[in-house]
Design a protein around this motif. Structure first.
Motif, PDB file in Angstrom:
ATOM      1  N   ARG A 206      18.638  -1.297 -64.753  1.00 30.73           N
ATOM      2  CA  ARG A 206      19.196   0.018 -64.406  1.00 30.73           C
ATOM      3  C   ARG A 206      19.868   0.685 -65.607  1.00 30.73           C
ATOM      4  NH1 ARG A 206      19.922   0.508 -58.610  1.00 30.73           N
ATOM      5  NH2 ARG A 206      19.411  -1.439 -57.552  1.00 30.73           N
ATOM      6  N   ASP A 207      19.823   0.024 -66.776  1.00 30.08           N
ATOM      7  CA  ASP A 207      20.401   0.529 -68.015  1.00 30.08           C
ATOM      8  C   ASP A 207      21.921   0.677 -67.914  1.00 30.08           C
ATOM      9  OD1 ASP A 207      19.893   1.133 -70.656  1.00 30.08           O
ATOM     10  OD2 ASP A 207      19.912   3.309 -70.312  1.00 30.08           O
ATOM     11  N   ILE A 208      22.531  -0.186 -67.112  1.00 26.30           N
ATOM     12  CA  ILE A 208      23.992  -0.185 -66.980  1.00 26.30           C
ATOM     13  C   ILE A 208      24.610  -0.977 -68.132  1.00 26.30           C
ATOM     14  CG2 ILE A 208      25.923  -0.984 -65.541  1.00 26.30           C
ATOM     15  CD1 ILE A 208      23.962  -0.475 -63.102  1.00 26.30           C
ATOM     16  N   VAL A 209      23.959  -2.106 -68.490  1.00 32.85           N
ATOM     17  CA  VAL A 209      24.400  -2.894 -69.644  1.00 32.85           C
ATOM     18  C   VAL A 209      23.199  -3.145 -70.555  1.00 32.85           C
ATOM     19  CG1 VAL A 209      26.292  -4.029 -68.415  1.00 32.85           C
ATOM     20  CG2 VAL A 209      24.023  -5.093 -68.412  1.00 32.85           C
ATOM     21  N   GLN A 210      23.505  -3.394 -71.823  1.00 31.96           N
ATOM     22  CA  GLN A 210      22.464  -3.702 -72.805  1.00 31.96           C
ATOM     23  C   GLN A 210      22.837  -4.980 -73.548  1.00 31.96           C
ATOM     24  OE1 GLN A 210      22.492  -0.132 -75.150  1.00 31.96           O
ATOM     25  NE2 GLN A 210      21.307   1.044 -73.666  1.00 31.96           N
ATOM     26  N   THR A 211      21.895  -5.513 -74.290  1.00 37.25           N
ATOM     27  CA  THR A 211      22.135  -6.752 -75.038  1.00 37.25           C
ATOM     28  C   THR A 211      23.384  -6.607 -75.922  1.00 37.25           C
ATOM     29  OG1 THR A 211      19.780  -7.254 -75.047  1.00 37.25           O
ATOM     30  CG2 THR A 211      21.143  -8.409 -76.679  1.00 37.25           C
ATOM     31  N   GLY A 212      24.278  -7.575 -75.809  1.00 35.81           N
ATOM     32  CA  GLY A 212      25.514  -7.560 -76.590  1.00 35.81           C
ATOM     33  C   GLY A 212      26.716  -7.046 -75.821  1.00 35.81           C
ATOM     34  N   ASP A 213      26.498  -6.306 -74.715  1.00 35.74           N
ATOM     35  CA  ASP A 213      27.603  -5.774 -73.916  1.00 35.74           C
ATOM     36  C   ASP A 213      28.336  -6.888 -73.163  1.00 35.74           C
ATOM     37  OD1 ASP A 213      27.102  -3.191 -74.672  1.00 35.74           O
ATOM     38  OD2 ASP A 213      25.972  -2.650 -72.868  1.00 35.74           O
ATOM     39  N   VAL A 214      29.633  -6.695 -72.992  1.00 36.45           N
ATOM     40  CA  VAL A 214      30.449  -7.626 -72.212  1.00 36.45           C
ATOM     41  C   VAL A 214      30.673  -7.038 -70.822  1.00 36.45           C
ATOM     42  CG1 VAL A 214      32.750  -8.679 -72.012  1.00 36.45           C
ATOM     43  CG2 VAL A 214      31.592  -8.606 -74.224  1.00 36.45           C
ATOM     44  N   TYR A 215      30.574  -7.887 -69.800  1.00 37.28           N
ATOM     45  CA  TYR A 215      30.919  -7.448 -68.438  1.00 37.28           C
ATOM     46  C   TYR A 215      31.619  -8.590 -67.714  1.00 37.28           C
ATOM     47  CZ  TYR A 215      26.776 -10.006 -66.743  1.00 37.28           C
ATOM     48  OH  TYR A 215      25.856 -10.975 -66.445  1.00 37.28           O
ATOM     49  N   ALA A 216      32.390  -8.236 -66.707  1.00 38.65           N
ATOM     50  CA  ALA A 216      33.087  -9.238 -65.885  1.00 38.65           C
ATOM     51  C   ALA A 216      32.377  -9.325 -64.547  1.00 38.65           C
ATOM     52  CB  ALA A 216      34.536  -8.826 -65.683  1.00 38.65           C
ATOM     53  N   ILE A 217      32.276 -10.542 -64.018  1.00 37.81           N
ATOM     54  CA  ILE A 217      31.611 -10.705 -62.728  1.00 37.81           C
ATOM     55  C   ILE A 217      32.459 -11.616 -61.831  1.00 37.81           C
ATOM     56  CG2 ILE A 217      30.167 -12.668 -63.487  1.00 37.81           C
ATOM     57  CD1 ILE A 217      27.898 -11.331 -61.763  1.00 37.81           C
TER      58      ILE A 217
ATOM     59  N   GLY B 280      28.149 -16.132 -50.244  1.00 36.11           N
ATOM     60  CA  GLY B 280      27.844 -15.572 -48.935  1.00 36.11           C
ATOM     61  C   GLY B 280      28.930 -15.766 -47.902  1.00 36.11           C
ATOM     62  N   SER B 281      30.104 -16.292 -48.317  1.00 36.93           N
ATOM     63  CA  SER B 281      31.200 -16.466 -47.367  1.00 36.93           C
ATOM     64  C   SER B 281      32.145 -15.278 -47.453  1.00 36.93           C
ATOM     65  CB  SER B 281      31.981 -17.754 -47.675  1.00 36.93           C
ATOM     66  OG  SER B 281      31.129 -18.864 -47.614  1.00 36.93           O
ATOM     67  N   PRO B 282      32.342 -14.519 -46.342  1.00 32.45           N
ATOM     68  CA  PRO B 282      33.263 -13.380 -46.377  1.00 32.45           C
ATOM     69  C   PRO B 282      34.664 -13.833 -46.792  1.00 32.45           C
ATOM     70  CG  PRO B 282      31.953 -13.346 -44.362  1.00 32.45           C
ATOM     71  CD  PRO B 282      31.688 -14.668 -45.028  1.00 32.45           C
ATOM     72  N   GLY B 283      35.271 -13.114 -47.735  1.00 33.71           N
ATOM     73  CA  GLY B 283      36.615 -13.473 -48.186  1.00 33.71           C
ATOM     74  C   GLY B 283      36.641 -14.692 -49.092  1.00 33.71           C
ATOM     75  N   GLY B 284      35.458 -15.097 -49.601  1.00 30.71           N
ATOM     76  CA  GLY B 284      35.391 -16.334 -50.375  1.00 30.71           C
ATOM     77  C   GLY B 284      35.359 -16.149 -51.873  1.00 30.71           C
ATOM     78  N   THR B 285      35.640 -14.946 -52.404  1.00 29.92           N
ATOM     79  CA  THR B 285      35.612 -14.722 -53.856  1.00 29.92           C
ATOM     80  C   THR B 285      36.666 -15.594 -54.529  1.00 29.92           C
ATOM     81  OG1 THR B 285      34.807 -12.462 -53.606  1.00 29.92           O
ATOM     82  CG2 THR B 285      35.901 -13.005 -55.675  1.00 29.92           C
ATOM     83  N   ASN B 286      36.226 -16.517 -55.386  1.00 27.99           N
ATOM     84  CA  ASN B 286      37.173 -17.437 -56.029  1.00 27.99           C
ATOM     85  C   ASN B 286      36.849 -17.703 -57.490  1.00 27.99           C
ATOM     86  OD1 ASN B 286      34.910 -19.031 -55.775  1.00 27.99           O
ATOM     87  ND2 ASN B 286      35.783 -20.431 -54.247  1.00 27.99           N
ATOM     88  N   MET B 287      35.930 -16.883 -58.080  1.00 26.02           N
ATOM     89  CA  MET B 287      35.533 -17.142 -59.456  1.00 26.02           C
ATOM     90  C   MET B 287      35.417 -15.832 -60.243  1.00 26.02           C
ATOM     91  SD  MET B 287      32.167 -19.121 -60.891  1.00 26.02           S
ATOM     92  CE  MET B 287      31.102 -17.709 -60.962  1.00 26.02           C
ATOM     93  N   LEU B 288      35.955 -15.839 -61.443  1.00 30.94           N
ATOM     94  CA  LEU B 288      35.825 -14.721 -62.377  1.00 30.94           C
ATOM     95  C   LEU B 288      35.142 -15.257 -63.636  1.00 30.94           C
ATOM     96  CD1 LEU B 288      36.420 -11.968 -63.727  1.00 30.94           C
ATOM     97  CD2 LEU B 288      38.718 -12.809 -64.209  1.00 30.94           C
ATOM     98  N   LYS B 289      34.059 -14.597 -64.038  1.00 36.96           N
ATOM     99  CA  LYS B 289      33.308 -15.026 -65.221  1.00 36.96           C
ATOM    100  C   LYS B 289      33.151 -13.842 -66.168  1.00 36.96           C
ATOM    101  CE  LYS B 289      29.052 -17.485 -66.440  1.00 36.96           C
ATOM    102  NZ  LYS B 289      27.783 -18.037 -65.945  1.00 36.96           N
ATOM    103  N   ILE B 290      33.368 -14.064 -67.446  1.00 37.89           N
ATOM    104  CA  ILE B 290      33.159 -13.021 -68.457  1.00 37.89           C
ATOM    105  C   ILE B 290      31.851 -13.337 -69.178  1.00 37.89           C
ATOM    106  CG2 ILE B 290      34.143 -11.778 -70.415  1.00 37.89           C
ATOM    107  CD1 ILE B 290      35.839 -11.733 -67.827  1.00 37.89           C
ATOM    108  N   CYS B 291      30.937 -12.379 -69.170  1.00 37.83           N
ATOM    109  CA  CYS B 291      29.605 -12.619 -69.725  1.00 37.83           C
ATOM    110  C   CYS B 291      29.306 -11.638 -70.864  1.00 37.83           C
ATOM    111  CB  CYS B 291      28.532 -12.425 -68.639  1.00 37.83           C
ATOM    112  SG  CYS B 291      28.830 -13.378 -67.136  1.00 37.83           S
ATOM    113  N   ARG B 292      28.504 -12.108 -71.806  1.00 41.21           N
ATOM    114  CA  ARG B 292      27.942 -11.217 -72.827  1.00 41.21           C
ATOM    115  C   ARG B 292      26.436 -11.187 -72.609  1.00 41.21           C
ATOM    116  NH1 ARG B 292      30.129  -9.185 -77.322  1.00 41.21           N
ATOM    117  NH2 ARG B 292      31.800 -10.740 -77.405  1.00 41.21           N
ATOM    118  N   VAL B 293      25.873  -9.998 -72.465  1.00 42.24           N
ATOM    119  CA  VAL B 293      24.469  -9.853 -72.127  1.00 42.24           C
ATOM    120  C   VAL B 293      23.608 -10.431 -73.243  1.00 42.24           C
ATOM    121  CG1 VAL B 293      22.604  -8.243 -71.531  1.00 42.24           C
ATOM    122  CG2 VAL B 293      24.956  -7.769 -70.815  1.00 42.24           C
ATOM    123  N   GLY B 294      22.670 -11.329 -72.868  1.00 41.29           N
ATOM    124  CA  GLY B 294      21.760 -11.920 -73.837  1.00 41.29           C
ATOM    125  C   GLY B 294      22.371 -13.072 -74.607  1.00 41.29           C
TER     126      GLY B 294
END
Length: 429
Positions: free
Chosen positions: A397-408, A415-429
């Motif tokens: 979707r051209d939201i991020v490109q190689t080298g960009d940092v995003y948090a997920i 798939g568990s409602p209310g189960g968010t328990n992980m934060l990951k920082i990624c660099r594309v590619g």
């Protein structure tokens, strides 16, 4: 109309939320023999709940039969959204005798408000209950409740939606704040709802125009503090009903609502009956975009003195803080219920939030959340596969490109409602 919206959204390659706006207990005058009359200042005029014949220059019937028992001498009644002002001289039986203070044209079925509020009409009428069934039949994403006075009105609406939705569909409930009686109960109404609408038309008639701007700011602030969405509505681009461009005052009005933190701005007559519906939406979108670009925000100040007791909420706040300081291109929330994206959207940040969900109902509901772009994605795979697919989707979707940092953010197990328990920082590619 709901089907048309879904079809148009599909053609545009996106999803939008549909809100079913209940009429509520609109208290109105009856019909006139000639369709309308022109009331002169100083003349007498009778509102008669027992009248069966059509109205004339002297009197008219009422569709709200309890009105004679709810007004007294000296009360001020406002007709036709406050354009006509009449003062109660006396009440005799089913008839309210008044003197016209501010005259004008009064036509069939125009609304009646009591200055300062105090009318006891229930928020949900028999027609509303039938309309809820219709709204559930086409899976309305939100249901707006008109004239709620307290939390009980919202709880009743939620129960009616639950009974009417045979397949388990659960819409978000929006409380339209338009009664003077609602203001002292604002917090309890908020907590019983999924969001509120600053419905400035009827509210202004009851509390006075001058009070509304400060109330609007207060309501938007309170909604965001309580993790609820907020819509600002009524007369935002009123001149564009007949003109192809807005006034400077209207531009400022829309921009100020955005700067205050509203999630949505809403048009009424401009797009329902106006001459320039498309142009109005385009103009409003331009104003919102420009206002967002000029926002000042202090993310750290938002967190000062705050405590988060839930793991998923803490992860959401951590993602905002980290993405802001790392200069991330995007925050990605993999969510089942949409709660993580909602919490993130309550804080102003210039990093776009992409909410990835496998549920179409959740995707549609999240379209109302500010700064959130909801996307549909299959999250049934294992965590690593789902995360890889999420990144691939963002690249496509051209939201991020190689080298960009995003948090997920995501949860384990997925798939568990209310189960968010992980934060990951990624660099594309």
């Amino acid at each position: 109309r709901a089907r048309l919206v879904r079809e148009a959204a599909k053609r545009a390659g996106r999803e939008v939320a549909i809100m079913a706006d209940l009429q509520g207990p609109k208290i109105r005058v009856g019909k006139f023999a000639e369709g309308k009359v022109f009331l002169q200042p100083g003349q007498t005029f009778v509102l008669d709940a027992a009248r069966t014949e059509l109205g004339d220059i002297d009197a008219v019937g009422l569709d709200y039969k309890a009105l004679p028992r709810e007004v007294k001498t000296g009360d001020v009644l406002l007709l036709n959204d406050g354009l006509i002002v009449i003062v109660v001289d006396r009440v005799k039986g089913e008839a309210i005798y008044t003197t016209v203070r501010m005259g004008g044209e009064l036509s069939n079925n125009k609304g009646i408000n009591k200055q300062g509020g105090g009318l006891t009409a229930p928020a949900l009428t028999a027609k509303d209950m039938e309309d809820i069934r219709t709204a559930m039949s086409f899976h309305a994403d939100y249901v707006a409740v008109s004239f709620p006075k307290n939390a009980t009105d919202m709880e009743m609406a939620r129960q009616l939606c639950s009974v009417a939705a045979e397949d388990g569909h659960r819409p978000g409930l929006i409380a339209k704040i338009e009664r003077a009686e609602a203001i002292p109960h604002l917090e309890e109404i908020l907590l019983a709802s999924d969001g509120i609408m600053v419905a400035r038309g009827d509210l202004a008639v009851e509390v006075g125009n001058a009070v509304v701007p400060a109330l609007q700011k207060r309501m938007i602030k309170l909604a965001r503090e309580h993790d609820r969405v907020v819509i600002t509505a009524t007369q935002m681009m009123e001149s564009m009903i007949t003109n192809p461009v807005p006034t400077r005052a209207e531009v400022s009005d829309v921009a100020n609502a955005v700067l205050d933190g509203t999630d949505a701005v809403m048009l009424s007559a401009e797009t329902a009956a106006g001459k320039y519906p498309l142009e109005t939406v385009i103009e409003m979108a331009k104003i919102c975009h420009a206002a967002e670009g000029g926002e000042a925000f202090e993310l750290e100040a938002d967190f000062t003195g705050k405590t988060f007791s839930r793991i998923d909420q803490t992860i959401a706040m951590g993602a905002l803080f980290t993405a802001h300081h790392l200069g991330a291109k995007a925050i990605v929330a993999m969510t089942d219920s949409g709660s993580t994206a909602l919490w993130m959207s309550r804080h102003l940040i210039q990093v776009p939030i992409y909410a990835l969900t496998s549920k179409i109902a959740t995707q549609r509901k999240m379209t109302l959340y500010r700064n959130v772009r909801p996307l549909l994605i299959d999250t049934s795979a294992d965590r690593d596969t789902a995360l890889a697919e999420a990144e691939a989707d963002l690249k496509a979707r051209d939201i991020v490109q190689t080298g960009d940092v995003y948090a997920i953010t995501c949860g384990e197990p997925m798939g568990s409602p209310g189960g968010t328990n992980m934060l990951k920082i990624c660099r594309v590619g």
